[in-house]
Motif scaffolding. Sequence first.
Motif, short mmCIF file in Angstrom:
data_model
loop_
_atom_site.label_atom_id
_atom_site.label_comp_id
_atom_site.label_asym_id
_atom_site.label_seq_id
_atom_site.Cartn_x
_atom_site.Cartn_y
_atom_site.Cartn_z
N LYS A 102 -12.51 19.32 -0.59
CA LYS A 102 -11.59 19.96 0.14
C LYS A 102 -11.43 18.56 1.45
N SER A 103 -11.44 17.67 1.82
CA SER A 103 -10.85 16.51 2.56
C SER A 103 -9.68 17.03 3.02
N GLU A 104 -9.53 17.80 4.98
CA GLU A 104 -8.73 18.81 5.27
C GLU A 104 -8.50 17.57 6.59
N LEU A 129 -3.95 22.29 3.29
CA LEU A 129 -3.91 21.19 4.37
C LEU A 129 -4.22 20.20 4.34
N GLY A 130 -4.99 19.68 3.46
CA GLY A 130 -5.41 18.37 2.67
C GLY A 130 -4.17 18.05 2.69
N LEU A 131 -3.86 17.96 2.06
CA LEU A 131 -2.14 17.82 1.12
C LEU A 131 -0.82 17.40 2.58
N ASP A 132 -1.16 18.34 3.59
CA ASP A 132 -0.40 18.23 4.86
C ASP A 132 -0.54 17.19 5.55
N ARG A 133 -2.59 16.56 5.06
CA ARG A 133 -2.49 15.70 7.30
C ARG A 133 -3.03 14.49 5.66
N LEU A 134 -2.21 14.69 4.05
CA LEU A 134 -3.08 13.60 4.04
C LEU A 134 -2.24 11.75 4.92
N LYS A 135 -1.82 11.92 4.80
CA LYS A 135 -1.06 9.94 5.43
C LYS A 135 -2.56 10.07 6.17
N GLU A 136 -2.95 11.03 6.97
CA GLU A 136 -3.84 10.86 8.32
C GLU A 136 -5.08 9.90 6.95
N ILE A 137 -5.44 11.55 6.70
CA ILE A 137 -6.63 11.03 5.91
C ILE A 137 -6.80 9.98 4.63
N ALA A 138 -6.13 9.35 4.39
CA ALA A 138 -5.80 8.09 3.92
C ALA A 138 -5.95 7.00 4.23
N VAL A 176 0.08 8.56 -4.08
CA VAL A 176 0.40 6.98 -4.34
C VAL A 176 0.64 6.88 -3.78
N PHE A 177 2.02 7.93 -2.53
CA PHE A 177 3.01 6.87 -2.00
C PHE A 177 1.82 6.80 -1.29
N GLN A 178 0.96 8.14 -0.39
CA GLN A 178 0.47 7.50 0.97
C GLN A 178 -0.75 6.73 0.43
N SER A 179 -1.28 6.58 -0.87
CA SER A 179 -2.39 5.34 -0.99
C SER A 179 -1.34 4.04 -0.55
N ARG A 180 -0.67 3.85 -0.92
CA ARG A 180 0.17 2.25 -1.25
C ARG A 180 0.43 2.32 -0.37
N VAL A 181 0.69 3.13 0.74
CA VAL A 181 1.29 3.29 2.07
C VAL A 181 0.04 2.63 3.76
N ALA A 182 -0.72 2.99 2.62
CA ALA A 182 -2.32 2.56 3.41
C ALA A 182 -3.04 1.45 2.98
N GLU A 183 -2.60 0.48 2.13
CA GLU A 183 -2.67 -0.28 1.08
C GLU A 183 -4.58 0.11 0.69
N ILE A 184 -4.59 1.08 0.22
CA ILE A 184 -6.12 1.94 -0.64
C ILE A 184 -5.42 1.21 -1.92
#
Length: 279
Positions: A102-104, A129-138, A176-184
Amino acid sequence: MSPLETSLAFCTNFLFVPGTRSDRFLKALNSGASGVIIDLEDAVGPNDKETARTQLREAWGTFSAAQKKQLVIRINAPGTKYYGADLSLAQEIHAPCLLIPKSESLDQINGVAQILPNTAIIPMIETALGLDRLKEIANAQQVLRLALGNLDLQADLGMVCDEQESELLTARFQLVFQSRVAEIAPPIDGVTTSTTDENRISADAARAKRMGFGGKLCIHPKQIGLVRQAFDPSSAEIEWAKRVIKADYESHGGAVKLDGRMIDRPVVILAQRTLNQAK
């Protein structure tokens, strides 16, 4: 070693084992799973949280250095009354990797990173909420890769999904998309609830690979082989990847054709990922 320099970035299957079942820890490590998640959260009842921590603490010294590199500790979610004690234990045993349910928020992950600067972090996305803040979490500190909590996310969104979980395709794409953008590292897909339907397990794993996931969570040893089979590159894929890397090297990074196909940066990256998985 940097928290991000870990073989867990390339694991294609992760097997859960309850934190209260120390008798299963070594069995899980010897099951063929590439990663093992010792679970202090969902698999442990409220009255057994301290027992789980005690069993993990006592077992930790019996693991070899190589075994510890396979281990991920799923702690309880931020905001719960068990969270602080779980973090203290992780600090005590120098946990190599934490799965945070539940990372948010960015602050949650960065707060853990400050306490555990040598620990890789896998945020689990299982709420709106975690999905909404996915970019910052990644993009938070020490994030190795993301994981999808597909069952909790369905519940949080009030979804009633079909057998293929078609309703979660957008959420999966976002991970998948945000992981690639964050280069993780590529994310880890959620669980398949059936432990006996081999067709369903294989189909779910194959979908995850097609979508760009790098691995999948397993709830039973019977699922491991099927998931590995779906994710592991075939001999033909490995040979293709080696030829791509060789062609790229010989062209000094310039565009080149191989078997009538243009080899550019995205193709080279895919080839490198294939060889990483093969290792």
